[in-house]
Motif scaffolding. Structure first.
Motif, PDB file in Angstrom:
ATOM      1  N   UNK A  65       4.992   6.174  -3.557  1.00  0.00           N
ATOM      2  CA  UNK A  65       3.988   5.803  -2.911  1.00  0.00           C
ATOM      3  C   UNK A  65       2.582   6.388  -2.951  1.00  0.00           C
ATOM      4  N   UNK A  66       1.872   6.352  -2.719  1.00  0.00           N
ATOM      5  CA  UNK A  66       0.482   6.136  -3.121  1.00  0.00           C
ATOM      6  C   UNK A  66      -0.085   5.504  -4.265  1.00  0.00           C
ATOM      7  N   UNK A  67       0.354   4.720  -5.130  1.00  0.00           N
ATOM      8  CA  UNK A  67       0.257   4.201  -6.210  1.00  0.00           C
ATOM      9  C   UNK A  67      -0.871   3.043  -5.758  1.00  0.00           C
ATOM     10  N   UNK A  68      -2.193   3.155  -6.683  1.00  0.00           N
ATOM     11  CA  UNK A  68      -2.988   1.855  -6.775  1.00  0.00           C
ATOM     12  C   UNK A  68      -2.162   1.150  -7.891  1.00  0.00           C
ATOM     13  N   UNK A  69      -2.893  -0.073  -7.383  1.00  0.00           N
ATOM     14  CA  UNK A  69      -2.602  -0.791  -8.394  1.00  0.00           C
ATOM     15  C   UNK A  69      -3.056  -0.753 -10.196  1.00  0.00           C
ATOM     16  N   UNK A  70      -4.216  -0.188 -10.197  1.00  0.00           N
ATOM     17  CA  UNK A  70      -3.995  -0.209 -11.762  1.00  0.00           C
ATOM     18  C   UNK A  70      -2.587   0.732 -12.046  1.00  0.00           C
TER      19      UNK A  70
END
Length: 271
Positions: A65-70
């Motif tokens: 959860x919450x992960x950005x694409x990088x």
């Protein structure tokens, strides 16, 4: 046996992404006596269905959860490449697009780098467009960015031969019952319908139609609806904005729920 299995008795599947793929908010109880709540979600439901139709399935879910694409590209994608699964699902970039000043063109370039690496393994890669937010008052202004990102994703999918789950066109998700109380994550029924849609794309004999109409319900009184809006803003929107301003994420300190390819039991009936 499903059309996807191509006669094979063992299928390996790795799911990559953020809260959408981790399974929030589709809970099921953790070990008895622990009080722990775990999340199931569309990816677990898909894996369970494949296990019931293809024989043994090994399944890993690296989404957090919450992960950005990088971070997804830097940490989850290499692990997926290492595992060399038959099937990979990738949904990423949504948390980037909803942030102020987000650049859908840049986000798409990062997404393409992930798809390039995954496709090079020979895995079947399934990607997801963003949802149409026209029905969500707070998110409505993001439609343009999401639509731009979606066009990039379709071009990338065409170039690398990926399957596309077009969430934008799934009007069934525009019912409030498809969403949890926080209005940011899907409800169990929303996750179930997406699992059915992915089964359809994989030609994996979906047991039901994801397009099935919602049961009729009485309209909510205007005053009650406004009170719900105020409660939602206080309980969910304000804390969400606070985390963004502080540079924090709901996934800080969390690890993937299924970090390795492990055999999965077939779906429970009635689930």
């Amino acid at each position: 046996m499903s059309g996807y299995s191509n006669g094979r008795d063992i299928v390996s599947y790795v799911a990559l992404g953020d809260s959408f793929t981790e399974g929030m908010d589709d809970p099921y109880p953790g070990p008895e006596g622990t009080g722990e709540v775990r999340y199931r979600g569309w990816a677990d439901r898909l894996a369970e269905h494949l296990a019931a139709t293809c024989g043994e399935v090994r399944y890993a879910n690296l989404a957090v959860r919450g992960r950005l694409i990088r971070p997804i590209v830097e940490h989850q994608v290499p692990r997926a490449v290492e595992l060399r699964p038959d099937l990979v699902t990738l949904c990423a970039g949504g948390n980037d697009i909803i942030r102020p000043g987000a650049d859908p063109d840049l986000t798409a370039r990062i997404f393409e780098a992930a798809v390039r690496r995954l496709a090079a393994t020979g895995a079947r890669v399934v990607v997801f467009t963003g949802m149409d937010t026209a029905f969500q008052p707070v998110m409505r202004h993001l439609r343009g960015k999401i639509a731009t990102y979606n066009m990039h994703l379709r071009a990338i999918a065409d170039h690398y031969g990926c399957d596309v789950v077009d969430l934008w066109s799934m009007r069934v998700l525009q019912d409030h019952r498809a969403w949890s109380e926080d209005r940011l994550h899907l409800s169990p029924e929303g996750h179930r319908r997406i699992a059915l849609r992915v089964c359809e794309i994989l030609d994996a004999s979906p047991p039901e139609d994801w397009r099935a109409p919602w049961p009729a319900e009485d309209p909510r009184p205007w005053r009650a609806a406004r009170q719900e809006d105020l409660l939602w803003a206080r309980e969910y929107l304000v804390p969400w904005i606070g985390r963004r301003l502080a540079g924090r994420s709901s996934g800080d300190g969390r690890a993937a729920k299924r970090p390795a390819l492990v055999p999965l039991q077939p779906a429970r009936r009635g689930g």
